[in-house]
Design a protein around this motif. Structure first.
Motif, PDB file in Angstrom:
ATOM      1  N   ILE A  23      45.236  74.524  58.308  1.00 17.96           N
ATOM      2  CA  ILE A  23      44.772  73.117  58.700  1.00 17.96           C
ATOM      3  C   ILE A  23      45.496  72.672  59.909  1.00 17.96           C
ATOM      4  O   ILE A  23      44.835  72.094  60.719  1.00 17.96           O
ATOM      5  CB  ILE A  23      44.942  71.893  57.425  1.00 17.96           C
ATOM      6  CG1 ILE A  23      44.156  72.418  56.383  1.00 17.96           C
ATOM      7  CG2 ILE A  23      44.752  70.590  58.130  1.00 17.96           C
ATOM      8  CD1 ILE A  23      44.505  71.629  55.254  1.00 17.96           C
ATOM      9  N   ALA A  24      46.726  73.061  60.074  1.00 19.67           N
ATOM     10  CA  ALA A  24      47.380  73.032  61.232  1.00 19.67           C
ATOM     11  C   ALA A  24      46.701  73.774  62.515  1.00 19.67           C
ATOM     12  O   ALA A  24      46.491  73.106  63.726  1.00 19.67           O
ATOM     13  CB  ALA A  24      48.963  73.211  61.362  1.00 19.67           C
ATOM     14  N   ALA A  25      46.201  75.020  62.258  1.00 25.41           N
ATOM     15  CA  ALA A  25      45.444  75.671  63.326  1.00 25.41           C
ATOM     16  C   ALA A  25      44.252  74.883  63.620  1.00 25.41           C
ATOM     17  O   ALA A  25      43.761  74.767  64.975  1.00 25.41           O
ATOM     18  CB  ALA A  25      45.478  77.204  62.690  1.00 25.41           C
ATOM     19  N   LEU A  26      43.421  74.400  62.683  1.00 22.19           N
ATOM     20  CA  LEU A  26      42.387  73.890  62.942  1.00 22.19           C
ATOM     21  C   LEU A  26      42.532  72.542  63.518  1.00 22.19           C
ATOM     22  O   LEU A  26      41.687  72.108  64.643  1.00 22.19           O
ATOM     23  CB  LEU A  26      41.642  73.437  61.454  1.00 22.19           C
ATOM     24  CG  LEU A  26      40.307  72.604  61.566  1.00 22.19           C
ATOM     25  CD1 LEU A  26      39.206  73.452  62.468  1.00 22.19           C
ATOM     26  CD2 LEU A  26      39.526  72.544  60.251  1.00 22.19           C
ATOM     27  N   ASN A  27      43.666  71.661  63.304  1.00 22.62           N
ATOM     28  CA  ASN A  27      43.875  70.596  64.010  1.00 22.62           C
ATOM     29  C   ASN A  27      44.023  70.782  65.596  1.00 22.62           C
ATOM     30  O   ASN A  27      43.516  70.055  66.398  1.00 22.62           O
ATOM     31  CB  ASN A  27      45.177  70.165  63.499  1.00 22.62           C
ATOM     32  CG  ASN A  27      45.667  68.701  64.217  1.00 22.62           C
ATOM     33  OD1 ASN A  27      46.201  68.761  65.085  1.00 22.62           O
ATOM     34  ND2 ASN A  27      45.406  67.495  63.587  1.00 22.62           N
ATOM     35  N   THR A  28      44.744  71.978  65.867  1.00 24.56           N
ATOM     36  CA  THR A  28      44.982  72.118  67.450  1.00 24.56           C
ATOM     37  C   THR A  28      43.431  72.660  67.876  1.00 24.56           C
ATOM     38  O   THR A  28      43.347  72.030  69.165  1.00 24.56           O
ATOM     39  CB  THR A  28      46.029  73.173  67.530  1.00 24.56           C
ATOM     40  OG1 THR A  28      47.231  72.792  66.936  1.00 24.56           O
ATOM     41  CG2 THR A  28      46.137  73.934  68.926  1.00 24.56           C
ATOM     42  N   ALA A  29      42.817  73.525  67.167  1.00 25.63           N
ATOM     43  CA  ALA A  29      41.700  73.961  67.746  1.00 25.63           C
ATOM     44  C   ALA A  29      40.510  72.548  67.856  1.00 25.63           C
ATOM     45  O   ALA A  29      39.848  72.772  69.031  1.00 25.63           O
ATOM     46  CB  ALA A  29      41.104  74.999  66.734  1.00 25.63           C
ATOM     47  N   LEU A  30      40.439  71.937  67.154  1.00 21.90           N
ATOM     48  CA  LEU A  30      39.728  70.699  67.289  1.00 21.90           C
ATOM     49  C   LEU A  30      40.104  69.929  68.481  1.00 21.90           C
ATOM     50  O   LEU A  30      39.052  69.264  69.046  1.00 21.90           O
ATOM     51  CB  LEU A  30      39.722  69.938  65.970  1.00 21.90           C
ATOM     52  CG  LEU A  30      38.999  70.358  64.870  1.00 21.90           C
ATOM     53  CD1 LEU A  30      39.241  69.578  63.563  1.00 21.90           C
ATOM     54  CD2 LEU A  30      37.472  70.702  64.899  1.00 21.90           C
ATOM     55  N   GLY A  31      41.444  69.665  68.600  1.00 21.41           N
ATOM     56  CA  GLY A  31      41.771  69.099  70.078  1.00 21.41           C
ATOM     57  C   GLY A  31      41.173  69.788  71.202  1.00 21.41           C
ATOM     58  O   GLY A  31      40.647  69.287  72.186  1.00 21.41           O
ATOM     59  N   TYR A  32      41.255  71.111  71.136  1.00 19.60           N
ATOM     60  CA  TYR A  32      40.798  71.728  72.228  1.00 19.60           C
ATOM     61  C   TYR A  32      39.541  71.496  72.312  1.00 19.60           C
ATOM     62  O   TYR A  32      38.810  71.397  73.638  1.00 19.60           O
ATOM     63  CB  TYR A  32      41.172  73.234  72.132  1.00 19.60           C
ATOM     64  CG  TYR A  32      40.268  74.374  73.137  1.00 19.60           C
ATOM     65  CD1 TYR A  32      40.870  74.385  74.358  1.00 19.60           C
ATOM     66  CD2 TYR A  32      39.231  74.858  72.684  1.00 19.60           C
ATOM     67  CE1 TYR A  32      40.239  75.286  75.278  1.00 19.60           C
ATOM     68  CE2 TYR A  32      38.510  75.885  73.389  1.00 19.60           C
ATOM     69  CZ  TYR A  32      39.228  76.057  74.879  1.00 19.60           C
ATOM     70  OH  TYR A  32      38.567  76.873  75.574  1.00 19.60           O
ATOM     71  N   ILE A  33      38.551  71.690  71.427  1.00 21.29           N
ATOM     72  CA  ILE A  33      36.891  71.458  71.320  1.00 21.29           C
ATOM     73  C   ILE A  33      36.647  70.259  71.922  1.00 21.29           C
ATOM     74  O   ILE A  33      35.821  69.916  72.836  1.00 21.29           O
ATOM     75  CB  ILE A  33      36.392  71.658  70.200  1.00 21.29           C
ATOM     76  CG1 ILE A  33      36.538  73.195  69.759  1.00 21.29           C
ATOM     77  CG2 ILE A  33      34.993  71.161  70.079  1.00 21.29           C
ATOM     78  CD1 ILE A  33      36.197  73.537  68.175  1.00 21.29           C
ATOM     79  N   GLU A  34      37.470  69.185  71.683  1.00 23.99           N
ATOM     80  CA  GLU A  34      37.191  67.755  72.038  1.00 23.99           C
ATOM     81  C   GLU A  34      37.388  67.587  73.397  1.00 23.99           C
ATOM     82  O   GLU A  34      36.656  66.902  74.159  1.00 23.99           O
ATOM     83  CB  GLU A  34      37.951  66.910  71.385  1.00 23.99           C
ATOM     84  CG  GLU A  34      37.862  65.385  71.592  1.00 23.99           C
ATOM     85  CD  GLU A  34      38.452  64.336  70.663  1.00 23.99           C
ATOM     86  OE1 GLU A  34      38.268  63.086  70.817  1.00 23.99           O
ATOM     87  OE2 GLU A  34      39.293  64.705  70.113  1.00 23.99           O
ATOM     88  N   GLU A  35      38.381  68.206  73.913  1.00 19.50           N
ATOM     89  CA  GLU A  35      38.732  68.186  75.306  1.00 19.50           C
ATOM     90  C   GLU A  35      37.844  68.962  76.212  1.00 19.50           C
ATOM     91  O   GLU A  35      37.431  68.478  77.177  1.00 19.50           O
ATOM     92  CB  GLU A  35      40.171  68.888  75.492  1.00 19.50           C
ATOM     93  CG  GLU A  35      40.609  69.010  76.980  1.00 19.50           C
ATOM     94  CD  GLU A  35      42.016  69.487  77.057  1.00 19.50           C
ATOM     95  OE1 GLU A  35      42.399  69.964  78.472  1.00 19.50           O
ATOM     96  OE2 GLU A  35      42.471  69.834  76.200  1.00 19.50           O
ATOM     97  N   ILE A  36      37.281  70.030  75.761  1.00 21.54           N
ATOM     98  CA  ILE A  36      36.330  70.784  76.409  1.00 21.54           C
ATOM     99  C   ILE A  36      34.804  70.175  76.349  1.00 21.54           C
ATOM    100  O   ILE A  36      34.178  69.790  77.283  1.00 21.54           O
ATOM    101  CB  ILE A  36      36.131  72.314  76.091  1.00 21.54           C
ATOM    102  CG1 ILE A  36      37.324  73.002  76.216  1.00 21.54           C
ATOM    103  CG2 ILE A  36      35.038  72.936  76.882  1.00 21.54           C
ATOM    104  CD1 ILE A  36      37.771  73.071  77.574  1.00 21.54           C
TER     105      ILE A  36
END
Length: 381
Positions: free
Chosen positions: A255-268
Motif C-alpha cells: 500500500i505504501a508503494a501504491l501510495n507513492t505510485a498514485l502520487g506520480y500518476i496524479e502528477e503526470i
C-alpha cells in the motif's frame, strides 16, 4: 534490455516505489487498527490517504468504499463468489481473462447460469448480442475494461447503461486499464470495480482491490473471515466497509508503494500517460503494417485499444519469434494464450496463441524501432 511485457506487470515501477517499501519496512510497518500508539496511527493515515487517492482516481463516492486484497484475481473472486448464488444469471464476454472464466466455471457447477457475449474477430464487443443476453433476470455482468490479449477497449459505459435499464449490476476488471485510461465509476455506471496495483498503477505485485458501495457490500458474503481490529467483541464479521472484506493483516508495504505510485500518476496525469502510450503504439502499428508475414490482431484504430499489440506469424512459430527476440535482441515479449483462451478463439489465434507486445509510457521511440528492426530480420529468415 528492452521490456515490452507491461500487460503482465509494469517495468520500471514509478519513481520512489522501491524507496517507499524500504522506508516503511525500516521505520515502522506497524499494523493498523491494532496498536494504540503514534506509529500505528501514522501508518493508518497513509492507508487512509491511499484509499482516498483511489476513490478520486476512479470517481467513486468515498475512500471507505475501497477494499484492499492480495490482488485483482482475489478481488474478482470476492465479488463473484460473494454475490452469485445457485440460479442467478451472470453475463460475461468472450475477451475475459481466466481470473473471470475460472471462478464462473466453478460457480456454474453449483447452479449459476452463465451467458457469454460474442466478440468480433478484432475483439470488439457485439452490443446487439449484449442487448439480447442481458435481461431483467440478469443479476450481474462481469467484463474486462480492456483486453489483455489485443488491447481492445470495451464499451463499459454502453454496457453499464444496458445494465441500469435491466436492474443488473456491472462488475469491471480494470487490470489493463487502471492507470492508463480514464475510469469513472459514476459516469460509466460501474457498480463494482476491481484493480491491480502492479500493472498500469505502477506499484508492486501482491496488492489489488475492489471498490463497491455499502449497499453492494451488504449483499456480499465475505470470502474470508477473521480479525479486522474492529468490533472484536462479536463473532461475526463487521458489516461496514472496508472491514467486512479485509480480514487479516494488510499488505502495508504494498500500500505504501501504491501510495507513492498514485502520487506520480496524479502528477503526470492519466491523459498524458494515455497520449504517450498511444503515440508509441501508433509508431509500432505503422511499422508492423509495413512488414509482410505478420498479422496484427485487434482493432485497426490505435485509439480503440490500450497499449497492447498482439502479433501472429503465419509462417513462423510464434514461440520461436518471442524466443529469438529475447535471446538475440534482448527484447522481452510474451507468447501464448495469455490466460485468455476464449479471446484467442474470437481473434482466430487458438490454440497457437500470439506474440504480445505491451508498451508502457516509459518506453521510447528508439526501443520501438529496435523491435521493428528485429522483427524484420526474423521474418526475412
Amino acid at each position: 534490455m528492452i521490456y515490452f511485457d507491461n500487460a503482465s506487470t509494469s517495468h520500471p515501477k514509478a519513481p520512489g516505489v522501491a524507496q517507499a517499501v524500504q522506508a516503511i519496512l525500516e521505520h515502522g510497518c506497524f499494523n493498523i487498527n491494532r496498536g494504540s500508539y503514534f506509529g500505528a496511527y501514522e501508518v493508518s493515515s497513509m492507508v487512509f490517504e491511499t484509499r482516498a487517492q483511489l476513490a478520486k482516481l476512479f470517481d467513486c463516492p468515498s475512500g471507505r468504499n475501497v477494499v484492499f486484497t492480495s490482488g485483482i484475481t482475489y478481488a474478482l473472486n470476492v465479488a463473484l463468489k460473494g454475490l452469485l448464488r445457485p440460479g442467478d444469471h451472470v453475463v460475461t464476454t468472450q475477451m475475459e481473462h481466466n481470473s473471470v472464466i475460472r471462478p464462473l466455471a466453478s460457480l456454474a457447477k453449483n447452479g449459476v447460469v452463465v451467458d457469454t457475449i460474442r466478440c468480433g474477430v478484432d475483439g470488439s464487443l457485439d452490443l446487439d448480442d449484449a442487448q439480447s443476453k442481458i435481461t431483467d433476470k440478469t443479476k450481474l455482468v462481469v467484463m474486462t475494461h480492456a483486453s489483455n490479449v489485443c488491447g481492445v477497449i470495451m464499451p463499459t459505459r454502453e454496457v453499464g447503461m444496458i445494465c441500469k435499464k435491466h436492474g443488473a449490476l456491472l462488475l469491471v476488471d480494470s487490470a489493463q486499464a487502471a492507470g492508463v485510461l480514464p475510469i469513472s465509476m459514476r459516469q460509466d455506471h460501474i457498480d463494482i470495480l476491481t484493480f491491480a496495483a502492479h500493472k498500469g498503477l505502477l506499484a508492486a505485485q501482491g496488492l489489488g482491490g475492489i471498490i463497491m458501495s455499502q449497499e453492494i457490500a451488504d449483499m456480499i458474503t465475505p470470502l474470508v473471515d477473521g480479525g479486522t481490529g474492529s468490533y472484536t467483541h462479536i463473532a461475526e464479521m463487521p458489516t461496514q466497509l472496508p472491514d467486512k472484506i479485509e480480514a487479516g493483516t494488510l499488505n502495508l508495504p504494498g500500500i505504501a508503494a501504491l501510495n507513492t505510485a498514485l502520487g506520480y500518476i496524479e502528477e503526470i496525469g492519466i491523459e498524458e500517460i494515455c497520449k504517450r502510450e498511444w503515440e508509441l503504439m501508433t509508431r509500432l502499428h505503422m511499422g508492423i503494417l509495413e512488414l509482410k508475414g505478420i498479422r496484427l490482431l485487434g482493432p485497426e484504430n490505435v485509439k480503440d485499444k490500450c497499449a497492447i499489440a498482439a502479433l501472429d506469424f503465419p509462417d513462423i512459430d510464434n514461440a520461436v519469434v518471442s524466443a529469438r527476440l529475447d535471446e538475440q535482441y534482448s527484447i522481452m515479449t510474451r507468447c501464448g494464450l495469455h490466460c485468455a483462451p476464449n479471446a484467442h478463439k474470437a481473434l482466430g489465434t487458438f490454440p497457437q496463441g500470439a506474440v504480445r507486445v505491451s508498451v508502457g509510457h516509459m518506453n521510447t521511440e528508439d526501443e520501438v524501432d529496435q523491435l521493428l528492426s528485429a522483427l524484420a530480420e526474423i521474418i526475412s529468415g
